[in-house]
Write an enzyme that holds these catalytic residues in place. Sequence first.
Site, PDB file in Angstrom:
ATOM      1  N   ASP A   1       0.856  -1.043   0.104  1.00 40.79           N
ATOM      2  CA  ASP A   1      -0.187   0.091   0.109  1.00 40.79           C
ATOM      3  C   ASP A   1       0.720   1.407   0.251  1.00 40.79           C
ATOM      4  O   ASP A   1       0.100   2.339   0.047  1.00 40.79           O
ATOM      5  CB  ASP A   1      -0.834   0.013   1.173  1.00 40.79           C
ATOM      6  CG  ASP A   1      -2.091  -1.075   0.937  1.00 40.79           C
ATOM      7  OD1 ASP A   1      -2.368  -1.555   0.007  1.00 40.79           O
ATOM      8  OD2 ASP A   1      -2.722  -1.519   2.173  1.00 40.79           O
TER       9      ASP A   1
ATOM     10  N   ARG B   1      -2.817   0.678  -9.963  1.00 39.37           N
ATOM     11  CA  ARG B   1      -1.960   1.636  -9.156  1.00 39.37           C
ATOM     12  C   ARG B   1      -0.534   1.872 -10.143  1.00 39.37           C
ATOM     13  O   ARG B   1      -0.110   2.956 -10.021  1.00 39.37           O
ATOM     14  CB  ARG B   1      -1.518   1.366  -7.642  1.00 39.37           C
ATOM     15  CG  ARG B   1      -2.775   1.597  -7.066  1.00 39.37           C
ATOM     16  CD  ARG B   1      -2.362   1.630  -5.573  1.00 39.37           C
ATOM     17  NE  ARG B   1      -3.555   1.995  -4.738  1.00 39.37           N
ATOM     18  CZ  ARG B   1      -3.665   1.739  -3.720  1.00 39.37           C
ATOM     19  NH1 ARG B   1      -2.986   0.902  -2.956  1.00 39.37           N
ATOM     20  NH2 ARG B   1      -4.730   2.303  -3.170  1.00 39.37           N
TER      21      ARG B   1
HETATM   22  C1  S3P Z   1      -5.430  -5.404   3.387  1.00 36.64           C
HETATM   23  C2  S3P Z   1      -4.416  -6.268   2.591  1.00 36.64           C
HETATM   24  C3  S3P Z   1      -3.660  -5.791   1.574  1.00 36.64           C
HETATM   25  C4  S3P Z   1      -3.819  -4.173   1.284  1.00 36.64           C
HETATM   26  C5  S3P Z   1      -5.135  -3.589   1.548  1.00 36.64           C
HETATM   27  C6  S3P Z   1      -5.721  -4.022   3.042  1.00 36.64           C
HETATM   28  C7  S3P Z   1      -6.126  -5.887   4.552  1.00 36.64           C
HETATM   29  O1  S3P Z   1      -4.407  -6.246   0.575  1.00 36.64           O
HETATM   30  O2  S3P Z   1      -3.644  -3.910   0.034  1.00 36.64           O
HETATM   31  O3  S3P Z   1      -5.013  -2.264   1.446  1.00 36.64           O
HETATM   32  O4  S3P Z   1      -6.542  -5.116   5.225  1.00 36.64           O
HETATM   33  O5  S3P Z   1      -5.729  -7.088   4.714  1.00 36.64           O
HETATM   34  P1  S3P Z   1      -4.089  -7.913  -0.110  1.00 36.64           P
HETATM   35  O6  S3P Z   1      -4.342  -8.612   1.069  1.00 36.64           O
HETATM   36  O7  S3P Z   1      -5.155  -7.963  -1.272  1.00 36.64           O
HETATM   37  O8  S3P Z   1      -2.803  -8.002  -0.711  1.00 36.64           O
END
Ligand code: S3P
Length: 436
Positions: A316, A347
């Site tokens: 992120d 992104r």
């Molecule tokens: C998150 C996991 C991440 C992240 C998202 C929030 C979470 O995504 O990019 O903003 O809260 O578990 P992914 O698990 O799809 O990588």
Amino acid sequence: MRLFAKNTSILSGEVDCPGDKSISQRAIIIGALANQNISITGFLNGEDPLSTLSALNQIGADISINNNEVTINERELTFSNPSNSIDLGNSGTGMRLIMGLIAGTGLKATIIGDESLMKRPMSRVSIPLNEMGAKVADSKGLPPIEIKPGVIRDNFAYDMPIASAQVKSSILLAGVASNKKVSIFEPSITRDHTEIMLKHFGLNIKSEEENDGKRITFTPGNKLLAKDYDVVGDFSSAAFLIIAGLIASDSKISIKNVGLNPTRSGLIDILIKMGGNIEIKNKNILSGELVGDIFVESSVLKGVNISGGVIANIIDEIPILSIAAACAEGTTRISDAHELRVKESDRLEAISSGLTKLKVKHELFEDGISIDGGIPKSNNVIEIDSYGDHRIAMSFLISSLKVKHSVSVDNCKNIYTSYPNFVETMNGLGLPISEQ
Ligand code: S3P
């Protein structure tokens, strides 16, 4: 909403980090599952946690919010079928975790989201949930999601084909909600807030490193305990302030109460390697999560190469890291980051489009980007589109610290999903951002 950020060289002050979005959402989901009287402090009062909160109330939870405090009330019946579709807005975490919860509780529901969320892949969750015995239908891999009551089987084991904390958490929640044993292997280490929180609330969760990844096992037996919960600050939101502090030419800022979970804070090591002046003090543990204060000063940054397992840790933060790269000496290359294409926007495309407007030399790849540091001076206002993505919007507003005149970013409304006070915070530190 279009925001306008006017270049400044001085940034100074102390700010409180806003509550963690991932943790806020998990705290109300797990609190609702516990069905006890629980109060949560430090909650992120932003659009994503709020859409998760309404989703939980739609299936029978009794959760209320007052500023950053949330109250979960015990109710007679645990959960019930919602009478309308559940709308998770912009939140991928909300949708994927609620899918696991609903599948595990055996409810019937339709789940939708906003324009961006309706384009995001959901089969990564529906496939394993169906293998577990749930009845989850997506629409060619995308929302809307239709869930019907299914029977979750015991001892489900899943090897995740991608590194995703959302997929891992969805399966774990389905196991916990159905009270069935599950074991999940993740190929590289992703954020472990769900495991930490389930353990904190008394469940039997085992995490073991295996090859380059981890195996996580939930074994039923214990009841979720009634415990109050304190949400730590969001490292991903702090990242904007940290990089603002590093690239501004005369800055000294401190950010209080930042979550420093090692599965989330890999950006710190990368920035230190780039030459960043960063110090961490007052480390502590809050509700099972590592937290501390971060001190940052202006720094001369240099390019680095980033690839492999660390990408899941910094996923992120890559949009704002790209701004640091654009301000660094030399080249920064980021690869193995294909997942960036399926976030709130593509992104990699959005970063490349903004860098093109800033006239920063870069090359886009299928799974990453290579950026040659240096933002040429321009007397014009540089106009950038955020593609409706909160992290792209905040990243390019911060880039104004290194332009000659100013940056104007279109489509900024979604900043409210993760960092509702972003504009006020930046203004307080000395970077003038205003609505146009
Ligand atoms: C998150 C996991 C991440 C992240 C998202 C929030 C979470 O995504 O990019 O903003 O809260 O578990 P992914 O698990 O799809 O990588």
